[in-house]
Design an enzyme around this catalytic site. Sequence first.
Site, mmCIF file in Angstrom:
data_model
loop_
_atom_site.group_PDB
_atom_site.id
_atom_site.type_symbol
_atom_site.label_atom_id
_atom_site.label_comp_id
_atom_site.label_asym_id
_atom_site.label_seq_id
_atom_site.Cartn_x
_atom_site.Cartn_y
_atom_site.Cartn_z
ATOM 1 N N ASP A 167 15.016 7.370 3.412
ATOM 2 C CA ASP A 167 14.442 6.239 2.688
ATOM 3 C C ASP A 167 15.521 5.755 1.721
ATOM 4 O O ASP A 167 15.836 6.428 0.733
ATOM 5 C CB ASP A 167 13.175 6.684 1.940
ATOM 6 C CG ASP A 167 12.475 5.518 1.258
ATOM 7 O OD1 ASP A 167 13.161 4.563 0.834
ATOM 8 O OD2 ASP A 167 11.234 5.565 1.118
ATOM 9 N N ARG A 197 4.445 -11.242 17.812
ATOM 10 C CA ARG A 197 4.421 -9.837 17.365
ATOM 11 C C ARG A 197 5.633 -9.088 17.934
ATOM 12 O O ARG A 197 6.263 -8.283 17.260
ATOM 13 C CB ARG A 197 3.113 -9.158 17.775
ATOM 14 C CG ARG A 197 3.142 -7.663 17.519
ATOM 15 C CD ARG A 197 1.775 -6.975 17.478
ATOM 16 N NE ARG A 197 0.785 -7.522 18.365
ATOM 17 C CZ ARG A 197 0.756 -7.331 19.702
ATOM 18 N NH1 ARG A 197 1.685 -6.600 20.300
ATOM 19 N NH2 ARG A 197 -0.202 -7.861 20.416
HETATM 20 N N1 PLP Z 1 9.532 4.147 -0.390
HETATM 21 C C1 PLP Z 1 9.788 4.142 -1.716
HETATM 22 C C2 PLP Z 1 10.950 4.934 -2.251
HETATM 23 C C3 PLP Z 1 8.959 3.427 -2.583
HETATM 24 O O1 PLP Z 1 9.216 3.432 -3.907
HETATM 25 C C4 PLP Z 1 7.860 2.696 -2.051
HETATM 26 C C5 PLP Z 1 6.952 1.936 -2.933
HETATM 27 O O2 PLP Z 1 6.961 2.041 -4.130
HETATM 28 C C6 PLP Z 1 7.627 2.735 -0.679
HETATM 29 C C7 PLP Z 1 8.497 3.452 0.118
HETATM 30 C C8 PLP Z 1 6.476 1.971 -0.065
HETATM 31 O O3 PLP Z 1 6.787 0.620 0.036
HETATM 32 P P1 PLP Z 1 5.737 -0.603 -0.088
HETATM 33 O O4 PLP Z 1 5.137 -0.556 -1.439
HETATM 34 O O5 PLP Z 1 6.583 -1.793 0.194
HETATM 35 O O6 PLP Z 1 4.706 -0.377 0.991
#
Ligand code: PLP
Length: 394
Positions: free
Chosen positions: A175, A51
């Site tokens: 993100d 982990r």
């Molecule tokens: N961030 C964005 C821009 C996403 O489009 C998504 C999922 O669609 C996520 C985060 C979440 O990721 P995951 O589905 O891999 O948990």
Amino acid sequence: MGENNWRIESKLAQIGSMDEPVTGAVNYPIYQATAFRHPKLGQSTGFDYARTKSPTRSILEEASASLESGDAAFACSSGMAALQTVFSLFSQGDHLIVSLDLYGGTYRLLERILSRFGITASYVDTNDADALESARKPHTKAVFIETPTNPLMMITDLEAVSGWAKQHQLLTIVDNTLLTPLFQRPIELGADIVVHSATKYLGGHNDVLAGLIVTKGEELSNEMGFLHNSIGAVLSPSDSYQLMRGMKTLALRMERHESNALAIARYLKEHPQVETVYHPGLSDHPGYEIQKKQSSGNTGIFSFKVTDARYVEPVLRHLRLIAFAESLGGVESLMTYPAVQTHADIPEEIRAAVGVDDRLLRFSVGIEHVDDLIGDLAQALEAARQEVEGGSHQ
Ligand code: PLP
């Protein structure tokens, strides 16, 4: 990973290929072990318990940190696991400023879970300096940005916002799922943390669920390492391998995703059943200039609004090559209906205010031949028109 001055395409293709010293294997192996022998008391091979640190995952993490120009990376069991780990930096009473239009799951995590622990968020257009300033409170700790946003493709000037955030001792978290480090590296533009749903373009084949966190700075990297290990939402050795396998071809795939998506966006823009196309690579998109300044390419997804909500159901039913399915970033083209799928957890009035309504479709354009994709869209739109209007064009 190899030399730091190699171009990103070379770094991607070579992930893990120089790291196996025993046999020289060009694909780093999957180490399933969860426990590692200690040579003697007080000594470690660098691996103690999986982990905390695991060999296959470590190769992926080192490569990811290098690709995003960060100091450390942490591979998680999904994008949401990565987001939860990042948001665990914050404590009761802390406040975040968050992109107005964003992935529904991130909104749900903030509003339904983190809110229970006293962490609050204000949703603003992060490209509007006045809106940012008026959302800032004494206990604001970070700005969280999607750029482009999912699904409306709104663009934020990362250099401007991270500069503003630094002035106020706020963290900038980005993100970067939609553009990947191939096209946009937020840390180079001033961000402190980058998050990915690696399930999307990085994995690229709709067959591995994964998340990544990349941090800049020693203190922040140590803190994130502590959270990653303590929370434990880590990526498995075999999924780490699968993700690296996908990342090796990222540059080639993104090139095709980008050109296909732009061609289809241009086609739909002229289509009589389409009212608006949201694609930041089109010169009339409000974020076009900023996107061009801060990234070297366009993502393969975009959204569009049909002129009549009654077209949506038959379009989705008549698509043949393009699958009606809920993800993005894979080689196979997928069409999503955000209002009832990916963004259903965002209250209707908030969705409607930004424009995620019952006429909006999101298209994750795959790497199929562009003419086949346009042909599929054309026949589905025409079939929908005939069903709704009862007859064919004369
Ligand atoms: N961030 C964005 C821009 C996403 O489009 C998504 C999922 O669609 C996520 C985060 C979440 O990721 P995951 O589905 O891999 O948990």
